[in-house]
Design a protein around this motif. Structure first.
Motif, PDB file in Angstrom:
ATOM      1  N   ALA A 122       0.810  -1.216   0.000  1.00 21.58           N
ATOM      2  CA  ALA A 122       0.000   0.000   0.000  1.00 21.58           C
ATOM      3  C   ALA A 122       0.844   1.268   0.000  1.00 21.58           C
ATOM      4  N   LEU A 123       2.156   1.171   0.273  1.00 23.44           N
ATOM      5  CA  LEU A 123       3.018   2.350   0.254  1.00 23.44           C
ATOM      6  C   LEU A 123       3.135   2.941  -1.142  1.00 23.44           C
ATOM      7  N   LEU A 124       2.735   2.179  -2.150  1.00 20.35           N
ATOM      8  CA  LEU A 124       2.783   2.678  -3.528  1.00 20.35           C
ATOM      9  C   LEU A 124       1.565   3.522  -3.889  1.00 20.35           C
ATOM     10  N   ALA A 125       0.587   3.592  -3.011  1.00 26.16           N
ATOM     11  CA  ALA A 125      -0.690   4.246  -3.329  1.00 26.16           C
ATOM     12  C   ALA A 125      -0.540   5.681  -3.823  1.00 26.16           C
ATOM     13  N   PRO A 126       0.302   6.534  -3.215  1.00 27.41           N
ATOM     14  CA  PRO A 126       0.399   7.924  -3.696  1.00 27.41           C
ATOM     15  C   PRO A 126       0.917   8.062  -5.123  1.00 27.41           C
ATOM     16  N   GLU A 188      11.371   9.594  -7.436  1.00 27.87           N
ATOM     17  CA  GLU A 188      10.101  10.262  -7.141  1.00 27.87           C
ATOM     18  C   GLU A 188       9.192   9.440  -6.246  1.00 27.87           C
ATOM     19  N   THR A 189       9.629   8.248  -5.859  1.00 27.06           N
ATOM     20  CA  THR A 189       8.719   7.397  -5.095  1.00 27.06           C
ATOM     21  C   THR A 189       9.360   6.952  -3.772  1.00 27.06           C
ATOM     22  N   VAL A 270       3.639  -4.683  -5.325  1.00 30.45           N
ATOM     23  CA  VAL A 270       2.591  -4.532  -6.328  1.00 30.45           C
ATOM     24  C   VAL A 270       1.450  -3.724  -5.732  1.00 30.45           C
ATOM     25  N   LEU A 271       0.804  -2.920  -6.544  1.00 30.20           N
ATOM     26  CA  LEU A 271      -0.457  -2.281  -6.144  1.00 30.20           C
ATOM     27  C   LEU A 271      -1.346  -2.185  -7.376  1.00 30.20           C
ATOM     28  N   VAL A 272      -2.595  -2.609  -7.216  1.00 30.80           N
ATOM     29  CA  VAL A 272      -3.545  -2.572  -8.327  1.00 30.80           C
ATOM     30  C   VAL A 272      -4.661  -1.591  -8.013  1.00 30.80           C
ATOM     31  N   ARG A 273      -5.235  -1.028  -9.066  1.00 30.49           N
ATOM     32  CA  ARG A 273      -6.374  -0.116  -8.910  1.00 30.49           C
ATOM     33  C   ARG A 273      -7.620  -0.769  -9.495  1.00 30.49           C
TER      34      ARG A 273
END
Length: 539
Positions: A122-126, A188-189, A270-273
């Motif tokens: 979830a840290l990839l959310a932004p 940037e991340t 991984v993060l999916v939308r």
């Protein structure tokens, strides 16, 4: 279909839970395809033949996840003897299904959870909306050749990926993701090393799965007896007590806390939308995941070993040019070793445990069935840097008590096939020498290829080789089987070469080339150094 859940604030968000929603295909004992949830797969494990993935790697990934759930729930034997009892008695997997179904409400098993998304970071959310790409990048086989799609336009395609497919693709990435650079900027991340994709746990080697007569038996066969800590299940990057890596510098591999941890580890961030209705995924962001400090004796229990080009012994690897069946003898050798005189078999790896089953001529204890038939399924991914080339796999029969004969059949069978291939290569050269008396160096390879039918030989040999193993596993005389196999291969080789030579002109030079090639083939097959089976001798 995903569920829509309004949180306390009243805003509806999608929710997709593979515990209770269909997430994988399976085959029934009648051969029918059905869709089942994770709980359903475990509850009906002994009424289902197998999990059925779209690729061998996807199938292995789902099995790995089911094994992790079994360990996390305590559904695993503690000793090699108990492991054998579990298989003989068809020990139910209800405990694993009940554990999974009854997880407390504060444990999110939701693919789209805002803070603890299942299997994700979830840290990839932004950064997801700006840096993410279309869902194609989640599917190993869809990423494609980066040289062909150098601008990655195919990864931007917005076509949604159904939630169940996205879930299985995510599991496959965790287990088989190739090495390379991720399409995410570290500056940037989360940090510069987020872009460095390491090889996932099974990418560099052949994974061997023991297949039983049902999904339940397959899971029991592959459960490693565990008396110590079972480890933490990796439900999400941000869940549990497991300390996760950072991305400022490359960390050392972390220790594995137990088999539940090993089989559920997060090999990718991984993060999916989700789409608005939660039925699919429309955007994905992916970066580096966890690194594990793997101990071969504990964490590579199914591995078989071979010597690489550098002379080092390492777990058998997948190759685009060498089919898995050509190394089947390595699997049988591992079991045979556990039955050799003087070896104390403690059941410390998969092959030693398989060797504990009684031979067909050994009467079982009262109430126990006779020796069973098991298959060994070898699966590997051939990849070049970030590009997946192909999946390779093979299913090989195993019969307890016949491991020495199966080893002999597979080893000799491979040697015979190798010699026939080498003979065809030399025969092609003999035809070329006469057909092209004044060749240009640049044309040589293409001209020889005209007569080189090794590719036909290798395609045709797999079926004959598998028949050789099936007959051996059924108790047929291994020597006679090998002679028949050698005869089939030599006859087919002569036919393939004759067909290739038919393109030669019907003149003196063509006749000479044809005769020279066929004579060279016959000479090589009858050479004193050829396998005895090709010469009709005693092997």
């Amino acid at each position: 279909m995903a569920e829509l859940h309004p949180p306390p604030g009243g805003v509806i968000r999608p929710r997709w839970d593979p515990r209770r929603q269909a997430c994988a295909e399976a085959l029934t004992l009648k051969g029918e395809r059905v869709e089942r949830s994770l709980v359903g797969l475990l509850e009906e494990a002994d009424e289902l033949l197998a999990v059925s993935g779209s690729t061998p790697g996807e199938t292995v990934a789902v099995l790995e996840y089911l094994l992790a759930i079994c360990y996390a729930s305590g559904t695993c034997p503690t000793t090699a003897t108990q492991w054998q009892d579990w298989i003989e008695d068809k020990h139910p997997l209800d405990q694993a299904a009940a554990w999974l179904d009854g997880r407390p409400d504060d444990e999110a098993w939701d693919l789209f959870h805002p803070t603890e998304p299942l299997g994700q970071n979830a840290l990839l959310a932004p950064y997801l909306d700006e840096h993410g790409a279309g869902p194609a990048q989640l599917v190993i086989e869809h990423v494609g050749d980066y040289n062909q799609f150098f601008d990655h336009h195919h990864l931007q395609h917005p076509a949604p990926l159904p939630a169940a497919e996205a879930f299985r693709a995510m599991l496959t990435q965790h287990v088989y993701g190739p090495a390379g650079r991720a399409r995410i900027s570290g500056k940037e991340t989360l940090g510069p090393t987020i872009t460095n994709l390491a090889l996932a746990r099974l990418t560099s080697r052949i994974r061997v799965v023991a297949l039983g007569s049902t999904l339940g038996e397959t899971l029991r066969l592959n459960l490693v007896p565990t008396a110590g800590p079972r480890g933490a299940f990796n439900r999400s990057w941000t869940a549990g007590q497991q300390e996760r890596r950072g991305f400022r510098t490359k960390p050392a591999g972390r220790a594995v806390s137990g088999p539940a941890d090993l089989h559920s580890y997060l090999g990718r961030s991984v993060l999916v939308r989700p789409t608005p209705d939660g039925s699919a995924v429309d955007r994905v962001l992916m970066g580096a995941g966890e690194l594990l400090d793997l101990q071969p004796s504990l964490h590579l229990q199914d591995a078989v070993y071979a010597v690489g080009a550098d002379g080092r012994r390492k777990p058998l690897w997948a190759s685009a040019s060498r089919a898995v069946w050509r190394d089947a003898h390595a699997l049988y050798a591992a079991v045979w070793h556990a039955t050799t005189p003087g070896f104390v078999n403690k059941g410390e790896n998969l092959y030693e445990r398989l060797a504990l089953f009684p031979a067909p001529d050994v009467l079982p204890e009262p109430g126990r069935p006779r020796s069973r038939s098991i298959s060994l399924w070898a699966v590997g991914l051939v990849a070049k840097q970030t590009t997946a080339i192909t999946w390779v796999s093979g299913v090989f029969p195993f019969a307890p008590g016949l491991e020495a004969k199966l080893y002999r059949a597979s080893k000799r069978g491979s040697l015979i096939a190798e010699h026939v291939a080498a003979s065809l290569s030399k025969a092609a050269y003999a035809a070329w020498v006469i057909s092209y008396p004044n060749p240009k160096p640049a044309d040589k390879a293409g001209q020889i290829a005209r007569f080189d039918v090794r590719w036909k030989h290798w395609e045709a040999t797999e079926e004959a080789f598998m028949l050789l193993l099936d007959e051996t596993a059924a108790g047929e005389d291994v020597h006679e089987c090998l002679y028949d196999y050698a005869s089939v291969l030599s006859t087919a080789a002569r036919r393939f070469l004759t067909e290739a030579l038919d393109s030669l002109p019907r003149n003196s030079r063509g006749s000479q080339a044809r005769a020279a090639a066929l004579r060279r083939l016959d000479d090589e097959l009858a050479h004193p150094k050829a396998p005895d089976e090709l010469q009709g001798g005693t092997a």
